[in-house]
Scaffold this active site. Structure first.
Site, short mmCIF file in Angstrom:
data_model
loop_
_atom_site.label_atom_id
_atom_site.label_comp_id
_atom_site.label_asym_id
_atom_site.label_seq_id
_atom_site.Cartn_x
_atom_site.Cartn_y
_atom_site.Cartn_z
N ASP A 163 -50.80 -25.42 22.60
CA ASP A 163 -51.59 -26.57 23.03
C ASP A 163 -51.27 -26.84 24.50
OD1 ASP A 163 -53.42 -28.60 22.78
OD2 ASP A 163 -52.01 -30.02 21.88
N ILE B 244 -52.73 -37.91 15.77
CA ILE B 244 -51.70 -37.90 14.75
C ILE B 244 -50.53 -38.82 15.08
CG2 ILE B 244 -49.91 -36.39 13.74
CD1 ILE B 244 -51.95 -34.21 13.56
N ALA C 45 -52.57 -40.16 20.41
CA ALA C 45 -53.36 -39.01 19.98
C ALA C 45 -53.80 -39.23 18.53
CB ALA C 45 -52.54 -37.73 20.13
N VAL D 218 -46.87 -41.96 21.72
CA VAL D 218 -45.59 -41.79 22.40
C VAL D 218 -45.21 -43.08 23.12
CG1 VAL D 218 -44.34 -40.52 24.19
CG2 VAL D 218 -45.94 -39.31 22.69
#
Length: 522
Positions: free
Chosen positions: A290, A134, A132, A137
């Site tokens: 979110d 920022i 993403a 994972v």
């Protein structure tokens, strides 16, 4: 600090990239600032022709501009009143997709956070599975002292992302201030406040310890919920740039075929999504902000499992009450009470008529009442809503931005699972329970008890307050008994100022003297 010239150059580059990908030409003409038509004409001239979809081209433009713009795009998906309903939907589809950064960079970040190699923190650390704007994972493994192996999700912050955001936020503020200065609509939409909200959200997301704390708080709030859960935090392997949580084995909520194959009831899942969100917002005042399908899974027991807690929303008691009453007014079609709540909350300026606003709300609510989700045009509904907010001078409420955005996203997720979902009937049990619990007799008794408790605490503090007042009076009497005493340095400075005839300096020095005296007294 970024310079104005640098801000404008970055904005010009961003404008060129967006125009090149055809984004500027897709902005609703009714939402363009006055006098901007020449700029949009130039944008159409440099637009690249191609077969790609509008969402794909928008995603390509924002990815090229970098993580700050991807995050801005995701955030503007919450503001269809600013970018238009169609573009907001395109932005929501992005779901923060970015290319991953190298494995060795992630391992260096882990080593820096825990002062030991990544191989000593995790028994295994796989390649990135999702990236993403920022963070990204990885799947990892950890071994308990008894030899048990557990799979974990390892979230690692992007390198240099904080510096990039600081620079780009300066440009965003420059554009927002410009927008507010050239058009009244920009001031009504409170563009600077929009960037403020984005800045706070991003700042919170860039410390993964705060995300871990949010996850822990939500887990505590929902511990007794049968249909919703969150993964556990591994605090020993969590730092500012690294977050480790339990690995979730489940099916993503947007994989409808897999959900059906596993025997899950899709309409039931749609109900769980909507009611879980409302329960967290109303009951707890703390909700996942979110909730797009990429962040929601269904486990083997049919429970909804949420991940990625970088963006969370909070509502105070006052906002929760108004939200409940507004929703309940729509559910019961009590348009006048719904209008009154808007005025009591300060959402509508008091010079407007409550009855006129109730009429406008009726125009919004009646067409969607008792209709299934597939019978409601959200684009038309949002268009009417924006017209009403402009007609009644309703300014943007920064504290409600995340709530409004999440409500739209949750409704869309639930609709995808059950196209015939009746959102009012689905919301009614949660809202009614909150109303009865907090605004009914039990709530009034608790309110009265809280008032008695506050009074008791005030009475307990009363002797100390009286004693403090006596001490202040004694100090004041002592300080003024022989006149107000100033330090020799202060007296000498006042004399020099008077000798020079500098009236303003004298006034300033006497103010300083007064402050010094006040400091001595208190």
């Amino acid at each position: 600090m970024a310079s104005p010239l640098g801000d404008y150059l970055r904005l010009a580059r961003a404008g060129f990239v967006l125009a090149r990908e055809g984004v500027a030409s897709r902005i609703d003409p009714g939402m363009r600032p006055p006098g901007s038509e020449p700029l949009f004409s130039v944008a159409r001239l440099i637009e690249r022709r191609g077969p790609a979809s509008s969402a794909a081209r928008l995603g390509a433009a924002l990815s090229r501009l970098g993580p700050s713009y991807v995050k801005l795009g995701q955030f503007l998906a919450t503001r269809p009143d600013v970018v238009g309903a169609q573009m907001a939907r395109d932005l929501e589809l992005l779901q923060d997709r970015m290319p991953p950064f190298p494995q060795e960079v992630a391992e260096a970040t882990i080593a820096r956070n825990f002062d030991r190699p990544a191989s000593a923190v995790y028994a295994r650390l796989g390649p990135p599975l999702a990236a993403a704007s920022i963070a990204q994972v990885h799947q990892g493994e950890v071994v308990d002292p008894d030899g048990t192996v557990h799979r974990v999700a390892v979230k690692v912050l992007r390198p240099d992302v904080q510096r990039r955001f600081r620079i780009d936020l300066s440009s965003f503020y420059r554009a927002a201030r410009l927008g507010e200065s050239v058009t009244p609509e920009g001031r009504r939409l409170r563009l600077v406040a929009v960037v403020d909200t984005l800045a706070r959200s991003v700042t919170m997301e860039m410390d993964l310890r705060l995300e871990a704390a949010a996850l822990s708080e939500l887990a505590q709030n929902t511990g007794e919920d049968d249909e919703f859960r969150v993964p556990a935090v591994d605090w020993d392997r969590t730092g500012r740039e690294v977050l480790t949580t339990e690995w979730i084995d489940g099916i993503k909520l947007n994989d409808l075929d897999a959900l059906r194959a596993a025997g899950h009831d899709l309409p039931r899942l749609g109900r769980i999504v909507m009611q879980s969100f409302l329960r967290h917002a109303l009951r707890d005042g703390f909700f996942h902000a979110d909730m797009h399908p990429g962040n929601l899974f269904v486990d083997a027991d049919g429970r909804l499992v949420a991940v990625d807690f970088g963006i969370m929303g909070r509502l105070g008691p006052k906002e929760r009450r108004f939200l409940a009453e507004i929703l309940f007014g729509f559910i019961t079609r009590d348009w006048l009470r719904t209008a009154q709540v808007h005025f009591e909350a300060g959402y509508v300026p008091p010079h407007h008529s409550v009855e006129d606003f109730a009429q406008a709300i009726r125009a919004i609510g009646e067409p969607i009442h008792s209709r299934r989700a597939d019978q409601i045009s959200m684009a038309k509904l949002l268009t009417l809503l924006f017209e009403v907010t402009a007609l009644f001078d309703m300014k943007t409420r920064p504290e409600l931005l995340l709530l409004q955005k999440t409500m739209v996203v949750v409704e869309g997720v639930a609709r995808n699972l059950d196209p015939q979902l009746d959102m009012w009937k689905t919301a009614e049990p949660v809202v009614r329970t909150w109303i009865e619990r907090n605004l009914g007799p039990a709530g009034r008794i608790e309110e009265a008890a809280a008032g008695v408790g506050a009074l008791g605490r005030s009475l307990q503090a009363l002797p100390e307050l009286i004693a403090q007042g006596q001490r202040i009076a004694a100090q004041l009497d002592l300080a003024t008994r022989d006149g107000l005493a100033l330090s020799p340095e202060t007296t000498e400075a006042i004399g020099r100022a008077e000798g020079r005839g500098n009236r303003w300096m004298t006034i300033g020095l006497w103010v300083i003297a007064g402050l010094l005296a006040g400091h001595l007294l208190f």
